[in-house]
Write an enzyme that holds these catalytic residues in place. Structure first.
Site, short mmCIF file in Angstrom:
data_model
loop_
_atom_site.label_atom_id
_atom_site.label_comp_id
_atom_site.label_asym_id
_atom_site.label_seq_id
_atom_site.Cartn_x
_atom_site.Cartn_y
_atom_site.Cartn_z
N GLY A 45 37.20 -65.11 28.00
CA GLY A 45 37.48 -64.22 26.88
C GLY A 45 38.95 -63.92 26.63
O GLY A 45 39.35 -63.64 25.52
N ASP A 105 34.71 -53.10 29.86
CA ASP A 105 33.44 -52.48 29.50
C ASP A 105 33.08 -51.50 30.62
O ASP A 105 33.58 -50.39 30.67
CB ASP A 105 32.42 -53.61 29.30
CG ASP A 105 31.12 -53.15 28.71
OD1 ASP A 105 31.13 -52.32 27.81
OD2 ASP A 105 30.05 -53.61 29.17
N LYS A 133 36.35 -50.18 25.92
CA LYS A 133 35.21 -49.36 25.51
C LYS A 133 35.09 -48.22 26.54
O LYS A 133 34.32 -48.33 27.49
CB LYS A 133 33.92 -50.17 25.53
CG LYS A 133 33.71 -51.12 24.39
CD LYS A 133 32.33 -51.77 24.54
CE LYS A 133 32.04 -52.74 23.44
NZ LYS A 133 30.77 -53.46 23.70
N VAL A 155 30.74 -56.50 20.04
CA VAL A 155 31.84 -57.12 19.29
C VAL A 155 31.98 -58.60 19.66
O VAL A 155 31.64 -59.00 20.77
CB VAL A 155 33.18 -56.39 19.53
CG1 VAL A 155 33.19 -55.04 18.86
CG2 VAL A 155 33.49 -56.25 21.02
N ASP A 161 32.70 -63.90 22.78
CA ASP A 161 31.69 -64.80 22.23
C ASP A 161 30.43 -64.10 21.76
O ASP A 161 30.13 -62.98 22.15
CB ASP A 161 31.30 -65.83 23.28
CG ASP A 161 30.49 -65.21 24.41
OD1 ASP A 161 31.00 -64.28 25.06
OD2 ASP A 161 29.34 -65.65 24.62
N ARG A 167 34.31 -67.69 19.51
CA ARG A 167 35.50 -67.20 20.22
C ARG A 167 36.78 -67.50 19.43
O ARG A 167 37.80 -66.87 19.62
CB ARG A 167 35.61 -67.87 21.60
CG ARG A 167 34.52 -67.49 22.60
CD ARG A 167 34.86 -68.09 23.95
NE ARG A 167 33.76 -68.11 24.89
CZ ARG A 167 33.48 -67.12 25.75
NH1 ARG A 167 34.21 -66.04 25.76
NH2 ARG A 167 32.47 -67.24 26.59
C1 PRP Z 1 33.72 -60.03 29.73
C2 PRP Z 1 35.20 -59.73 29.61
C3 PRP Z 1 35.54 -59.11 30.93
C4 PRP Z 1 34.26 -58.45 31.36
C5 PRP Z 1 34.35 -56.98 31.16
O1 PRP Z 1 33.57 -61.25 30.35
O2 PRP Z 1 35.94 -60.90 29.38
O3 PRP Z 1 35.96 -60.06 31.88
O4 PRP Z 1 33.21 -58.98 30.54
O5 PRP Z 1 33.14 -56.34 31.49
P1 PRP Z 1 33.04 -55.22 32.61
O6 PRP Z 1 34.16 -54.26 32.38
O7 PRP Z 1 31.68 -54.60 32.33
O8 PRP Z 1 33.08 -55.87 33.95
P2 PRP Z 1 32.20 -62.08 30.31
O9 PRP Z 1 31.45 -61.84 31.58
O10 PRP Z 1 31.46 -61.80 29.03
O11 PRP Z 1 32.71 -63.59 30.34
P3 PRP Z 1 33.61 -64.40 29.29
O12 PRP Z 1 34.97 -63.75 29.25
O13 PRP Z 1 33.66 -65.77 29.87
O14 PRP Z 1 32.90 -64.35 27.95
#
Ligand code: PRP
Length: 189
Positions: A45, A105, A133, A155, A161, A167
């Site tokens: 991401g 998150d 968030k 989002v 994604d 993305r």
């Molecule tokens: C998303 C984002 C962070 C994580 C945050 O990654 O890129 O790394 O979640 O969430 P948290 O604060 O609840 O731990 P994701 O696991 O969706 O993988 P990606 O970046 O490969 O889409």
């Protein structure tokens, strides 16, 4: 399907993103002047944010990548279990490390990364995150450079994604509520 059919609203426009990233790059360039700066991008991401941010940083800096998985494919895990999928290729000892993330998150991912990297003795360790968030936080995280604080809405775009697609969009959009069922259980952002 066309990405616009999933959009409830454009939460952050391309212009607003680029303006904020320019500000962040200016601040980072000032704060790290004369220091050995290493940006660490958390895949996948963070990749759009990293490539734009590094073009706004006017001091020499290195980059490296790591991949973390906190959620299984298909079914969402909210138990905070984090796995390392790909480690850094760089020794960060005595370097000034700035983690570049797309979103915080629950905070579990950054909490894990911070503890992991701190144990490797960097000269400094800070966080630059595009989106936050705060209402979703389960673990407190200090963010040194923040792009935008956003509401608890699903989002996508600009690195984030929708079931691994979109993305590449230059903006952050919210998902139409009537599309939730198609994606809930697969990704949490
Ligand atoms: C998303 C984002 C962070 C994580 C945050 O990654 O890129 O790394 O979640 O969430 P948290 O604060 O609840 O731990 P994701 O696991 O969706 O993988 P990606 O970046 O490969 O889409």
């Amino acid at each position: 399907m066309d990405w616009q059919e999933y959009v409830d609203e454009i939460l952050i426009s391309p212009e607003a993103l680029q303006s904020r990233i320019t500000d962040l790059g200016t601040r980072i360039s000032h704060d790290y002047a004369g220091k050995d700066l290493l940006l660490i991008c958390v895949l996948k991401g963070g990749v759009m944010f990293l490539t734009d941010l590094m073009r706004k940083i006017t001091i020499p800096h290195g980059i490296d990548f790591m991949a973390i998985s906190s959620y299984g494919t298909g079914v969402r895990q909210s138990d905070g279990i984090v796995r390392i999928l790909m480690d850094l290729s760089t020794d960060i000892r005595n370097r000034n490390v700035l983690i570049v993330e797309d979103i915080i998150d629950t905070g579990h991912t950054l909490d894990y990364i911070l503890r992991l990297l701190k144990a490797r003795d960097p000269a400094s360790l800070r966080v630059c995150c595009l989106l936050d968030k705060p209402s979703r936080r389960q673990v407190p995280i200090a963010v040194d450079y923040l792009g935008f604080s956003i509401p608890d809405k699903y989002v996508f775009g600009y690195g984030l994604d929708l079931d691994e697609f979109y993305r590449e969009l230059p903006l952050i959009a919210t998902l139409r509520p009537d599309r939730y069922n198609q994606f809930i259980g697969q990704d949490k952002t």
